[in-house]
Design an enzyme around this catalytic site. Structure first.
Site, short mmCIF file in Angstrom:
data_model
loop_
_atom_site.label_atom_id
_atom_site.label_comp_id
_atom_site.label_asym_id
_atom_site.label_seq_id
_atom_site.Cartn_x
_atom_site.Cartn_y
_atom_site.Cartn_z
N HIS A 77 55.43 56.81 87.92
CA HIS A 77 56.78 57.39 87.89
C HIS A 77 57.47 57.15 89.23
CE1 HIS A 77 59.75 60.73 88.14
NE2 HIS A 77 59.94 60.39 86.88
N THR A 110 58.66 58.90 91.43
CA THR A 110 58.34 59.77 92.57
C THR A 110 56.97 59.52 93.16
OG1 THR A 110 57.46 61.46 91.07
CG2 THR A 110 59.80 61.62 91.66
N LYS A 111 56.18 58.64 92.57
CA LYS A 111 54.79 58.48 92.99
C LYS A 111 54.65 57.48 94.13
CE LYS A 111 53.16 61.41 89.98
NZ LYS A 111 54.42 61.92 89.39
N VAL A 112 53.44 57.42 94.71
CA VAL A 112 53.16 56.51 95.81
C VAL A 112 53.51 55.08 95.43
CG1 VAL A 112 51.29 55.51 97.19
CG2 VAL A 112 51.41 57.99 96.85
N PHE A 113 53.14 54.68 94.23
CA PHE A 113 53.47 53.37 93.67
C PHE A 113 54.21 53.59 92.37
CE2 PHE A 113 52.40 50.02 90.62
CZ PHE A 113 52.92 48.91 91.29
#
Length: 370
Positions: free
Chosen positions: A182, A184-187
């Protein structure tokens, strides 16, 4: 509000220069979905980066969790954490199973294996644990519980991209692990996710489930879903993946600045010490204790006055939401560690291009709120 707003996270985008060659390939081939060439390349490159052999890309992590449960035919009770994003329990319900909440470890904020074992009944079929903030669960303890009782162990690894434990990929633990890509995630791939499997047979079975249960042109073997990722989303992932180590390094740098400034503030506890091998600095959660000059909610409001939008992850607890609070396992007395965590944890803004001047605004208020 004295300055421009600072949000808890900000999506990382690939450069237009990096993504254009992939888009040109899509426009040339006119293959937009259905396991296209970019998706296949993304799957192979991602598995190589994560250090796993069998990985299935899906359109999002929530449906990945549903597929994981459906693959094993889980329709009974699934023991899970009340301290997570609501998608964890929603996926259990959408798969036709019933969530049972067990308490968390007060230090890692992950499922406590002893609490899990105490929650097992004859209807229990699986454990769905969450690596909260990318902090590894007690994987050995949970695996031992699962073995003793013949349960499936599925990890919601939405926060745990690239995390390693004792030098090994954290997503290789359990029967299946589900990652989120998603925004908002790190990747990220704007939207997306992946399921890490232990063997080729399981991967192929999940791939069928993700494509309606279709085996060939005339054969549908089971009731599946459409959880395929498009070529456009795969292109985003392919363009961003070469930068992931740089992204995690930037997160680590900012997490270290927070740690240096806040770890000695009376009444605050920083949950994720930087510099730990294999971490990803997904978030920077602080615990606001009684010795701090104000409550967590008051600090949250104070930051918002200055245009800083920290988040109370996770508040309310999933077990307090109307669709779950009547479950016997949701009773407050059953969750003595999860409840104070839901009342005290605050996640501070953290993303790779967070300007240090904006981070200093956050630090200034949190270190001296009054």
């Amino acid at each position: 509000m004295s300055s421009s707003p600072v949000f808890v996270t900000r999506p990382v985008l690939p450069s237009l220069t990096d993504i254009m060659p992939f888009l040109e390939r899509i426009w040339t081939s006119r293959v937009l979905s259905n396991n296209g060439p970019l998706l296949q390349q993304f799957e192979a490159d991602l598995a190589r980066y994560l250090g796993v052999e069998f990985l299935s890309i899906v359109c999002n992590a929530s449906l990945g969790l549903v597929l994981a449960l459906r693959h094993y035919g889980i329709t009974g009770e699934v023991i899970t954490s009340p301290f997570s994003f609501v998608a964890t329990s929603h996926a259990i319900r959408w798969a036709g199973a019933e969530p049972v909440f067990a308490d968390i470890d007060p230090h890692t904020l992950n499922l406590d294996p002893a609490a899990v074992e105490a929650s097992i009944t004859p209807r229990t079929q699986a454990i769905m644990a969450v690596h909260c903030y990318g902090i590894p669960c007690d994987t050995e303890g949970l695996a031992a519980v699962a073995r003793r009782h013949g349960l499936r162990l599925i990890y919601d690894a939405a926060h745990a991209f690239g995390v390693r434990k004792n030098g090994h990929p954290l997503v290789a633990e359990g029967d299946l692990s589900v990652l989120s890509f998603h925004a908002t995630k790190v990747f990220n791939s704007f939207e997306g996710g992946a399921i890490v499997s232990p063997d080729r047979e399981t991967k192929l079975a999940l791939d069928r489930l993700a494509n309606y249960g279709i085996v060939d042109e005339v054969t549908v073997s089971e009731i599946g879903l459409n959880t395929k990722m498009s070529e456009l989303h795969a292109a985003v992932g392919l363009a961003l993946l070469p930068r992931i180590d740089e992204i995690i390094d930037a997160r680590d740098h900012l997490a270290n600045r927070y740690w240096q400034a806040l770890s000695q503030v009376p009444g605050l506890h920083c949950l994720c010490p930087p510099g730990q091998p294999g971490q990803n600095s997904y978030m920077f959660p602080i615990r606001v204790g009684p010795e701090y000059p104000m409550s967590r909610d008051a600090l949250h409001a104070r930051l918002k006055e200055d245009g800083i939008f920290a988040r109370r992850y996770f508040h309310p607890l999933i077990s307090d939401l109307p669709m779950y609070r009547d479950l016997p396992s949701a009773a407050p007395e059953n969750l003595p560690n999860a409840r104070p965590a839901g009342e005290q944890i605050l996640c501070l803004p953290l993303y790779p291009d967070l300007p240090e001047a904006d981070q200093d605004r956050v630090i200034g208020i949190v270190s001296q709120p009054c």
